[in-house]
Design a protein around this motif. Structure first.
Motif: not given
Length: 328
Positions: A291, A304, A102
């Motif tokens: 997610d 996202r 991420l």
């Protein structure tokens, strides 16, 4: 008898069926922490677009140094915005490595510096240690903005789950100390209110990844006392704060099958009522951490994308957005 409709989003139904319903406790905590030490993800990732580095920064007074993992776009030129990211894990587990993918995405897609905090964990280090570590990392980011090539007026804070709870608490903490001011707070299904542990009306069959038993254990570990009691220390529980005025603008996202749904929506409404802009995204049929658990599912990618876009708007505001950015 008519069968009960499946409460989960179509993209998440298969994962929801196979996810174990496990409650966090001391023995499980020890096992999880042991396993994470040997994960390949514990190594510093090598990325062609983003330089990743572990740095030790000054901690709170009398406390150890705080490790942060930085993600800098290799082609970044001139001062750039930054995000202080705080990982989740119920205040009891986790490390920056779990969010490498991420944070790399944030740095690559937005062209910003991302700083992920390895804060101390409860129950060994209850409140205020984790929050103080996050604040120390934030102070370092502001103090070293020039050396880091960062725009101090465009430093956001963000996190998921317990990291989102620490983000909300950090926004309040920074507001009260009046030393630094983040430009924005990104709250991804944040863990905000210990009083949720006292609720008896929650349908546990709709929950995945984090249930009521785990919530009790997490809050008890963090607070060092039974959650839901009449009083808690200032800044320990973001939702307990009465006056939310003057805080940075926010984005809030949560699923309808998340234990934190109600407390998150209530907090978002209170921010708005206090004059703090707060965009809200609710994902129908999404469970906690969807997610991450189902990273490649369409609904996860879309979620996202929504919060990455919110971060972009906050850190790269259009001229007409200037007034919106001056919350409080």
């Amino acid at each position: 008898m008519t069968p009960t409709a499946n409460p989960f989003h179509p993209d998440l139904q298969r994962a929801a069926r196979f996810l174990p319903n496990v409650t966090a406790n001391r023995p499980l905590l020890a096992v999880v922490r042991l396993l994470t030490r040997f994960l390949p993800a514990s190594r510093v990732p090598q990325d062609v677009d983003v330089a990743v580095e572990d740095v030790r920064v000054p901690g709170p007074a009398g406390a150890p140094l705080v490790r942060v993992r930085t993600y800098r776009p290799r082609k970044a030129q001139g001062p750039i915005p930054a995000l202080l990211w705080i990982h989740g894990g119920g205040y009891i587990i986790g490390q920056p490595e779990q969010d490498d993918a991420l944070c790399l995405d944030f740095a690559r897609a937005l062209g910003i510096l991302v700083v992920s905090v390895d804060y101390r964990l409860a129950p060994e280090n209850p409140f205020p240690a984790p929050l103080e570590d996050c604040y120390a990392a934030l102070r370092w980011l502001f103090d070293q903005a020039g050396a880091l090539g960062v725009l101090p007026e465009r430093i956001a804070i963000g996190g998921a789950s317990a990291g989102g709870g620490l983000t909300a608490a950090l926004a309040q903490f920074a507001h009260d100390r009046k030393e630094v001011r983040p430009a924005f707070q990104l709250l991804v299904y944040p863990m905000l209110d210990d009083r949720t542990t006292t609720r008896t009306d929650i349908d546990g069959t709709r929950l995945r990844a984090w249930n009521q038993g785990s919530n009790v254990f997490g809050w008890r570990s963090y607070l060092g006392r039974e959650p839901g009691s009449a009083e808690v220390p200032a800044h320990a529980v973001p939702a307990r704060r009465e006056d939310l005025s003057g805080l940075p603008p926010a984005w809030m996202g949560v699923g309808t099958c998340d234990l934190f749904h109600d407390e998150d929506i209530a907090y978002a409404r209170r921010l708005e009522a206090a004059g703090v802009p707060c965009d809200v995204t609710v994902v129908s049929g999404a469970f906690h951490g969807f997610d991450v658990i189902t990273r490649d599912a369409g609904v996860a990618r879309e979620f996202r994308g929504v919060y990455t876009a919110a971060l972009r708007r906050a850190l790269f505001p259009a001229p007409g957005d200037a007034e919106h950015a001056k919350a409080g």
